[in-house]
Structures are given as C-alpha cells and as structure tokens.
Design an enzyme around this catalytic site. Structure first.
Site, PDB file in Angstrom:
ATOM      1  N   LYS A  19      46.023  14.505  53.233  1.00 34.56           N
ATOM      2  CA  LYS A  19      46.605  13.232  53.690  1.00 34.56           C
ATOM      3  C   LYS A  19      46.604  12.212  52.554  1.00 34.56           C
ATOM      4  O   LYS A  19      47.605  11.537  52.312  1.00 34.56           O
ATOM      5  CB  LYS A  19      45.811  12.703  54.901  1.00 34.56           C
ATOM      6  N   GLN A  69      38.985  10.602  60.901  1.00 31.57           N
ATOM      7  CA  GLN A  69      39.200  12.053  61.017  1.00 31.57           C
ATOM      8  C   GLN A  69      38.301  12.645  62.114  1.00 31.57           C
ATOM      9  O   GLN A  69      37.090  12.431  62.113  1.00 31.57           O
ATOM     10  CB  GLN A  69      38.911  12.729  59.660  1.00 31.57           C
ATOM     11  N   ASP A 127      47.203   7.159  64.192  1.00 33.60           N
ATOM     12  CA  ASP A 127      47.097   8.431  64.919  1.00 33.60           C
ATOM     13  C   ASP A 127      47.702   8.310  66.315  1.00 33.60           C
ATOM     14  O   ASP A 127      47.963   9.319  66.971  1.00 33.60           O
ATOM     15  CB  ASP A 127      45.619   8.837  65.056  1.00 33.60           C
TER      16      ASP A 127
END
Ligand code: NAP
Length: 298
Positions: free
Chosen positions: A53, A97, A120
């Site tokens: 990422k 994460q 997200d």
C-alpha cells in the site's frame, strides 16, 4: 474458455487516474493527498499488505506515513494515535491494518477514525451511508469488484448476483453495491442450504468465503461472470501458493468471464484504497472552502 478479467491491467488504469488526480490536487490546491497507515504487531501477511500500500501510494505521487506500533500497544495508545491523525490537516486518509492483536478492539478503533478520513469505508457512518444508497467512502475490495464487473458486463440491471460470504468488509458491502446497480442479490454463507444450485442460477457469482477451491464448475451457470475474492495460502508439493475460492481451471471452461488469483481482485483493492484517499482529500478540501456567494445576492 472464459474471458480473463485482468486485475493487474485494470488496476494500473485506476492508478493512472489516481496519479492524474494527485497532480491536479497538487497544482491547483497545493495539496498532496496523504495516507496514514497504522500497523500493530508483526503479522507477516499484514506487513506485506502494508508495504504494498505504501509503495503504490508513493508511485502515484501521494504522501504516505507508516506508523508501526509494537504488538503490546494498548487500546488507549492506539486510539490516541488515531485521534492525532484525525486532527492532522496533512493526513487525508487513515487505514488501521486488520487484524489487530487479540487484546485490541477493532470496532472501537474503527469507530474512532474520522469518517471523512476512513478510506477503508468501515466506519459505522460510512457503512450506514452505503446501506442507505448515499455517497460515502466505499470499502475497497467490493469497489474494485464493481469496476471489474462494469468492464465485462455493460448492463448489470436485473442480473441475478449471488455473493458467497457475508463479512462486513467484503460480502455485505458487495451486496449493497450490487443492489445499488439494480442487480437482484442473493447472499449465501456457511449455513446456506443447497448452495450449489443457488449459485447455478447466478449471472454474477462473487466468491468471498476464504475456502480454497470451494466453487467448482458444477456451481456455475454457463456464461456467468465469476469474481474470486478469496486469497488462500496453500501448500502444493511443498511449495506455498496463493489460490482463490474458485477452482479456476475447471470453472474457466463454463464461466463467461473470470478473475484470476493472484492478479485479480487483490491489485484492484489497493488501487481503490488510493482512489478513496484522493476522494477523501477532495472532499476535505471542499469542506474547508469558504462559502461561495450566492448568485441571487443583490
Ligand atoms: P471472513 O470474515 O472469514 O468471512 C467469510 C465468509 O464466508 C463468512 O460469511 C462465512 O459464513 C462464509 N463461508 C465460509 N465457509 C463457507 C462455505 N463453505 N460456504 C459458504 N460460505 C462460507 O472472510 P473475509 O474477510 O470476507 O474474506 C474472504 C476471503 O477474501 C478470504 O480468502 C480473504 O483472504 C479474501 N480477501 C481478499 C481481499 C482482496 O483484496 N482480494 C480482501 C479482503 C479479503 P458465516 O458468516 O456463516 O461464517
């Protein structure tokens, strides 16, 4: 043989669009869209995901800040970092994460993220907005699946879509997006009865169960589009390999179009994360802009 939906190629196109938008934001507003990634602990798969990422963000000209916290980080310490990032005007997107170490509450930390920076799309406000069909930051994996579907199926309206898996991060938002696209949606899960015959009725089959090779050729309606979200590490003759939830070779002979694993949904997920970060930066810029004078003012 089914048409291959090449996630690598498609994700490169999305990343090119992202890079253009980054350049526009920089030249027109002096803003560098910036993603903050928080990694707690040493989970090897998470470390690989986070590295990718950050790498892709840099390649697109974006800012990226990686916060590595040790596995013993407390909930309070994690929440305080998120709060700091929420208030940092240089940070436009925040990603924590998952999974977190088991002593940490994922729901609590997700709810602590400013919904405007929740790239997200997991914050309850964004989840609710998606369910209500309102504009929101949409979870990256289902968003990537929709881009892939649009590429191979010009008309989604009225199609029967079956989503195998009902997780909050894939299955449920996937079903909401398909419904928004006027598909007729069926959700299947581990308790679904006669799942094979249900799937055989699907024009679109989304497999997101995390079960290697679960979906066989006898689950597929001839000509159906099959999107394989699964990423499963298996050992084949002593070698570790990544496979999807779909028995690719067999299903390719029946399906009309299919995504591979790897090289399918995975790269699209990262591209959509960066797309969300530029969208978040653009929205934050708009919310800071002074109100425009009304044209009807005397
Ligand atoms: P998850 O939270 O474990 O959810 C799995 C879902 O599949 C559950 O709803 C479960 O049903 C259902 N399921 C399990 N076994 C089943 C079976 N035999 N038949 C029908 N349904 C079954 O997993 P997830 O986070 O959604 O991830 C799913 C897969 O996608 C994993 O392989 C993951 O690695 C992968 N993934 C890939 C990406 C990407 O970027 N490509 C992103 C996210 C996830 P119950 O609810 O009844 O337990």
């Amino acid at each position: 043989m089914a048409q291959l939906i090449d996630g690598k190629r498609l994700s490169n196109q999305v990343l090119q669009d992202v890079a253009c938008e980054v350049e526009r934001l920089r030249s027109e507003h002096n803003v560098v869209p910036t993603l903050a990634v928080v990694l707690v602990g040493e989970d090897p798969a998470s470390q690989v995901y986070v590295r990718n990422k950050v790498k892709r963000a840099k390649e697109a000209g974006m800012g990226s800040i990686l916060h590595r916290l040790d596995a013993g980080t407390t909930q309070g310490e994690l929440n305080r970092l998120v709060d700091r990032l929420n208030h940092d005007p240089q940070v436009h997107g925040i990603l924590v994460q998952l999974p977190l170490p088991s002593h940490l509450d994922e729901d609590e930390v997700i709810a602590a993220i400013n919904p405007a920076k929740d790239v997200d799309g997991f914050h309850p406000l964004n989840v609710g907005a998606l369910a209500a069909g309102q504009a929101s930051l949409v979870p990256c994996t289902p968003q990537g699946c929709m881009i892939m579907l649009h590429r191979v199926m010009p008309e989604l309206r009225g199609k029967h879509a079956v989503v195998v898996g009902r997780s909050n991060i894939v299955g449920k938002p996937m079903a909401a997006l398909l419904l928004q696209a006027d598909c007729t949606v069926t959700m299947a899960h581990s308790r679904t009865q006669e799942i094979e015959s249900l799937c055989r009725n699907a024009d679109i089959l989304i497999a997101a169960a995390g079960r290697p090779g679960l979906v066989g050729a006898d689950w597929i309606k001839p000509g159906a589009t099959v999107i394989d979200v699964g990423i499963n590490a298996v050992e084949v003759e002593g070698t570790r390999k990544l496979v999807g939830d779909v028995a690719f070779d067999a299903v390719s002979r029946t399906a009309g179009a299919i995504t591979p694993v790897p090289g399918g949904v995975g790269p699209m997920t990262i591209a959509c994360l960066l797309l969300n970060t530029t969208r978040a930066a653009r929205q934050q810029l708009a919310s800071l802009a002074p109100p425009q004078p009304s044209v009807s003012c005397p």
